[in-house]
Design a protein around this motif. Structure first.
Motif, mmCIF file in Angstrom:
data_model
loop_
_atom_site.group_PDB
_atom_site.id
_atom_site.type_symbol
_atom_site.label_atom_id
_atom_site.label_comp_id
_atom_site.label_asym_id
_atom_site.label_seq_id
_atom_site.Cartn_x
_atom_site.Cartn_y
_atom_site.Cartn_z
ATOM 1 N N LEU A 264 0.803 -1.078 -0.030
ATOM 2 C CA LEU A 264 -0.084 0.006 0.015
ATOM 3 C C LEU A 264 0.770 1.361 0.126
ATOM 4 C CD1 LEU A 264 -2.767 -1.008 2.639
ATOM 5 C CD2 LEU A 264 -3.192 -0.350 0.147
ATOM 6 N N ILE A 265 1.865 1.248 0.843
ATOM 7 C CA ILE A 265 2.901 2.356 0.800
ATOM 8 C C ILE A 265 3.447 2.591 -0.505
ATOM 9 C CG2 ILE A 265 5.225 3.296 1.772
ATOM 10 C CD1 ILE A 265 4.291 1.766 4.392
ATOM 11 N N PHE A 266 3.970 1.311 -1.204
ATOM 12 C CA PHE A 266 4.369 1.779 -2.438
ATOM 13 C C PHE A 266 3.276 2.393 -3.475
ATOM 14 C CE2 PHE A 266 4.121 -0.488 -6.805
ATOM 15 C CZ PHE A 266 5.096 0.169 -7.330
ATOM 16 N N ALA A 267 2.198 1.687 -3.627
ATOM 17 C CA ALA A 267 1.163 2.078 -4.611
ATOM 18 C C ALA A 267 1.006 3.726 -4.418
ATOM 19 C CB ALA A 267 -0.059 1.444 -4.115
ATOM 20 N N GLU A 268 0.642 4.105 -2.857
ATOM 21 C CA GLU A 268 0.411 5.529 -2.868
ATOM 22 C C GLU A 268 1.717 6.469 -3.383
ATOM 23 O OE1 GLU A 268 -2.103 8.443 -2.223
ATOM 24 O OE2 GLU A 268 -2.486 6.537 -2.268
ATOM 25 N N SER A 489 11.238 -2.483 11.144
ATOM 26 C CA SER A 489 9.980 -2.918 10.637
ATOM 27 C C SER A 489 9.662 -2.563 8.877
ATOM 28 C CB SER A 489 8.835 -1.966 11.291
ATOM 29 O OG SER A 489 8.924 -0.681 10.695
ATOM 30 N N ASN A 490 9.002 -3.304 8.675
ATOM 31 C CA ASN A 490 8.796 -3.479 7.054
ATOM 32 C C ASN A 490 8.171 -2.061 6.555
ATOM 33 O OD1 ASN A 490 9.554 -6.102 7.400
ATOM 34 N ND2 ASN A 490 7.588 -6.819 6.839
ATOM 35 N N PRO A 491 7.164 -1.240 6.950
ATOM 36 C CA PRO A 491 6.695 -0.077 6.728
ATOM 37 C C PRO A 491 7.619 0.994 6.877
ATOM 38 C CG PRO A 491 5.236 -1.129 8.248
ATOM 39 C CD PRO A 491 6.372 -2.133 8.262
ATOM 40 N N ALA A 492 8.664 1.002 7.874
ATOM 41 C CA ALA A 492 9.657 2.078 7.912
ATOM 42 C C ALA A 492 10.779 1.992 7.023
ATOM 43 C CB ALA A 492 10.125 1.930 9.221
ATOM 44 N N THR A 493 10.885 0.501 6.593
ATOM 45 C CA THR A 493 12.043 0.254 5.829
ATOM 46 C C THR A 493 11.751 0.751 4.316
ATOM 47 O OG1 THR A 493 12.775 -1.800 6.997
ATOM 48 C CG2 THR A 493 13.689 -1.454 4.713
ATOM 49 N N ILE A 494 10.299 0.386 3.790
ATOM 50 C CA ILE A 494 9.998 0.833 2.630
ATOM 51 C C ILE A 494 9.747 2.335 2.310
ATOM 52 C CG2 ILE A 494 7.536 0.464 3.064
ATOM 53 C CD1 ILE A 494 9.527 -0.365 -0.418
ATOM 54 N N THR A 495 9.388 2.873 3.687
ATOM 55 C CA THR A 495 9.134 4.565 3.481
ATOM 56 C C THR A 495 10.394 4.962 3.220
ATOM 57 O OG1 THR A 495 7.092 4.086 4.954
ATOM 58 C CG2 THR A 495 8.083 6.243 4.906
ATOM 59 N N ILE A 496 11.431 4.549 4.130
ATOM 60 C CA ILE A 496 12.842 5.219 3.939
ATOM 61 C C ILE A 496 13.501 5.005 2.635
ATOM 62 C CG2 ILE A 496 15.444 5.076 4.842
ATOM 63 C CD1 ILE A 496 14.432 4.219 7.302
ATOM 64 N N PHE A 497 13.464 3.963 1.906
ATOM 65 C CA PHE A 497 14.217 3.534 0.558
ATOM 66 C C PHE A 497 13.233 4.193 -0.576
ATOM 67 C CE2 PHE A 497 16.675 0.846 3.254
ATOM 68 C CZ PHE A 497 17.655 0.655 2.534
ATOM 69 N N TYR A 514 10.847 -0.889 -12.490
ATOM 70 C CA TYR A 514 11.877 -1.843 -12.674
ATOM 71 C C TYR A 514 12.568 -2.010 -11.326
ATOM 72 C CZ TYR A 514 14.247 -5.004 -15.962
ATOM 73 O OH TYR A 514 14.552 -6.167 -16.444
ATOM 74 N N ILE A 515 12.722 -0.878 -10.653
ATOM 75 C CA ILE A 515 13.565 -1.132 -9.282
ATOM 76 C C ILE A 515 12.710 -1.085 -8.135
ATOM 77 C CG2 ILE A 515 15.268 0.152 -7.698
ATOM 78 C CD1 ILE A 515 16.499 1.282 -10.389
ATOM 79 N N LEU A 516 11.571 -0.426 -8.244
ATOM 80 C CA LEU A 516 10.389 0.018 -7.111
ATOM 81 C C LEU A 516 9.678 -1.345 -6.750
ATOM 82 C CD1 LEU A 516 9.415 3.718 -7.588
ATOM 83 C CD2 LEU A 516 11.216 2.624 -6.151
ATOM 84 N N ILE A 517 9.438 -2.029 -8.006
ATOM 85 C CA ILE A 517 8.592 -3.223 -7.511
ATOM 86 C C ILE A 517 9.246 -4.370 -6.756
ATOM 87 C CG2 ILE A 517 7.454 -5.385 -8.691
ATOM 88 C CD1 ILE A 517 6.313 -3.329 -10.702
ATOM 89 N N PRO A 518 10.561 -4.729 -7.371
ATOM 90 C CA PRO A 518 11.490 -5.800 -6.622
ATOM 91 C C PRO A 518 11.550 -5.428 -5.272
ATOM 92 C CG PRO A 518 12.158 -5.409 -9.008
ATOM 93 C CD PRO A 518 11.188 -4.371 -8.694
ATOM 94 N N THR A 519 12.047 -4.151 -5.078
ATOM 95 C CA THR A 519 12.432 -3.784 -4.016
ATOM 96 C C THR A 519 11.487 -3.760 -2.701
ATOM 97 O OG1 THR A 519 14.139 -2.190 -4.786
ATOM 98 C CG2 THR A 519 13.394 -1.627 -2.488
ATOM 99 N N THR A 520 10.090 -3.488 -3.250
ATOM 100 C CA THR A 520 8.933 -3.431 -2.427
ATOM 101 C C THR A 520 8.531 -4.797 -2.071
ATOM 102 O OG1 THR A 520 7.863 -1.396 -3.501
ATOM 103 C CG2 THR A 520 6.241 -3.113 -2.314
#
Length: 597
Positions: A264-268, A489-497, A514-520
């Motif tokens: 959800l964080i990635f999509a938004e 935490s997973n949400p904190a990690t993805i929010t930082i990167f 190409y980069i954001l989907i695998p990382t998420t």
């Protein structure tokens, strides 16, 4: 020792005080908006990674510091804390609340296990499939907390049955009753404690799941299990059964946008940064990630089967009507659990119908290969999103009555009360307010990096990475987030990167997806440690595992996950999103002469 004990006791307050002081030279020596935003970002990142303060409280720091630094106005930064993501989350939580309240999730899990059989290998697969399916729609914590007591009951009955068989063989006795098919009194108590609601009674206990409270008294038996296993083989089976729940609860959430908070964080974030791209929705995400999820789930099952049940799969496909005592015990306990649910209630049926309708509306809004229902409103293209469908059906839970009014008969009083499927109190207890604030803080940080120019500066410094093969860049970024998410935490990690990787993709001229989907996806691979995520902690407290067991098994699942993501993105992700072409919806690929800290 006394000094180190005191230091460890007060480590959080030291981190809170020293972090901003040690980083203070950055905005003082380099008086630019980029440096001031970087200072805020570093302080928030340290607090998130160390959890010196609650994640939601740390997420409020940008609302304080950005106006003081003149990066964003207070009204502007406040608007970043509530986005379309939050509306989608509200609709999903309404559905999850009703599912958990009326025990529909337990019926689905037990039914799936009954379909696959009770051979230890098939039983492990059945629990993994049911857990993965439930975690597509519920939080991984709720799924683990619901399924693990059922697994523990099955484990105890298997152990009891084998103990009785061994006793009979030793005494050469025939015809004794199988006490192994009786639930232990402690197990009954634990089952009663973990059930959220039973047939509408005590509705106010629904969703009372606190990930921070991982005490053995709450989640399962005390971790003193020596001497309770007949053989090493039984102990290995218990380990495999426990780990399959922890991992499948995380794996299943990958396949839907709403399955994990990281998705959800990635999509938004993506939709805010690239508003002209309409390629990320529930349907396209499912098409990409569902095969990846299936691959990870199957290979993880094979890996766990090999580690804890052996590599002999022939017993799973033996056609015989004679069941072992273990299998009989498993059948008995699962059938008893399912019978206790009774026939499906009206509330479960209504919830199931709304659940199916919500999934259909998500899939058919804009599937891509055919016109979706959003095309019925061509003058409002892009206005309706997945949150629209979630809210339409989510609000029905507050309208549809849970019980129809009944007239008085046979001396019974009539029941004319109006109670909806869920109440506000139940919704409030299920709503992950911490995640809502955490995501809002991430959006504020992302917008701040854009407005201050920090994002463009970072992109200019990352340009040399464009000389590397794209698969190397993807692999490195995926491995980095997979490592960080084990301790954060997973949400904190993805929010930082996300705010770092987006300008990286733009700087090297690569499609950001190409980069954001695998990382998420790799951010969810927290399989190594009990503290890495709540499902791991819940499973660990049942006492069958040691830390080394989780590290050994989790390392293999991590490798499987990263390789499966790389394969999926490369094979069917490239044609699905045209990943090898730099898109028109991304900023023009050129690097200006940008100076900064």
């Amino acid at each position: 020792m006394g000094f180190f004990t005191k230091f460890w006791t007060f480590r959080k307050i030291l981190i809170i005080v020293l972090t901003p002081l040690l980083l203070l030279p950055l905005p003082l020596l380099t008086d630019t908006k980029e440096a001031q935003c970087a200072y805020t970002l570093f302080v928030v990142a340290v607090y998130w990674l160390t959890e010196a303060m609650p994640l939601a409280v740390t997420a409020l720091i940008p609302a304080l510091m950005f106006p003081l630094f003149g990066i964003m106005k207070s009204k502007t930064v406040a608007s970043a804390y509530f986005k379309d993501f939050h509306l989608l989350l509200i609709g999903v939580v309404c559905l999850a609340t009703s599912i958990e309240k009326w025990n529909l999730h337990k019926r689905i899990a037990l039914r799936m296990v009954m379909l696959v059989g009770v051979n230890p290998g098939w039983l492990m697969m059945g629990f993994m499939i049911s857990s993965a399916f439930l975690s597509m729609w519920l939080s991984n914590t709720s799924t683990a907390a619901m399924v693990m007591p059922i697994v523990e009951a099955v484990i105890q009955q298997i152990l009891n049955a084998e103990a009785e068989v061994n006793a009979i063989q030793m005494k050469n006795m025939d015809g004794t009753s199988n006490l192994g098919l009786q639930l232990d009194e402690d197990e009954v108590k634990r089952e009663n404690n973990t059930e959220a609601v039973s047939n509408g009674a005590e509705h106010n206990t629904v969703c009372k799941i606190e990930p921070e409270d991982m005490s053995p008294q709450r989640w399962g038996p005390k971790p003193e299990m020596e001497g309770k296993y007949i053989s090493k083989k039984d102990h290995m089976m218990c380990k495999g059964m426990s780990l399959c729940i922890a991992y499948s609860c995380t794996i299943g959430g990958l396949s839907t946008i709403t399955g994990t908070s990281t998705n959800l964080i990635f999509a938004e974030h993506f939709n805010n940064r690239y508003p002209d791209c309409q390629c990320i929705n529930f349907g396209t995400w499912f098409v990409l990630t569902f095969p990846i999820t299936i691959i990870i789930l199957i290979l993880s099952w094979v890996w766990l089967h090999w580690l804890y049940l052996g590599f002999d799969f022939s017993g799973m496909f033996r056609c015989t009507k004679d069941k072992s005592e273990k299998e009989k015990a498993s059948v008995e306990i699962i059938n008893n659990e399912y019978k206790q649910l009774g026939s499906i209630s009206n509330q479960e049926l209504v919830t199931l119908v709304i659940f199916i309708l919500m999934a259909l509306l998500w899939f058919t809004r804009d599937p891509g290969f055919v016109p979706g229902w959003s095309s019925l409103f061509p003058q409002y293209k892009g206005y309706a999103t997945d949150s629209t469908a979630a809210l339409i059906l989510g609000l029905l839970f507050f309208i549809i009555p849970a019980n129809m009014p009944t007239n008085s008969s046979c001396g019974k009083k009539s029941d004319l009360s109006y109670t909806t499927l869920i109440t506000w109190k139940e919704f409030r207890s299920c709503m992950p307010w911490e995640i809502a604030l955490l995501v809002g803080g991430g959006f504020a940080l992302a917008q701040g990096t854009e407005d201050s120019g920090l994002s463009a500066w970072v992109g200019s410094k990352l340009t040399p990475l464009g000389s590397l093969p794209i698969w190397v860049t993807i692999a490195v970024s995926s491995l980095i987030v997979t490592s960080v998410t084990e301790v954060a935490s997973n949400p904190a990690t993805i929010t930082i990167f996300l705010p770092i990787l987006s300008p990286l993709a733009e700087a090297i001229g690569v499609n950001p997806l190409y980069i954001l989907i695998p990382t998420t996806l790799c951010t969810s691979f927290a399989f190594l440690l009990p503290v890495a995520n709540p499902p791991n902690a819940i499973v660990f407290t049942y006492g069958h595992l040691q830390v080394i067991d989780m590290v050994k098994a989790g390392l293999g699942v991590n490798i499987i996950g990263v390789l499966a993501v790389m394969l999926g993105v490369r094979v069917w992700g490239v044609p699905l999103f045209d990943l090898e072409t730099y898109p028109s919806w991304a900023p023009p690929h050129f690097i200006a002469n940008i100076t900064g800290p």
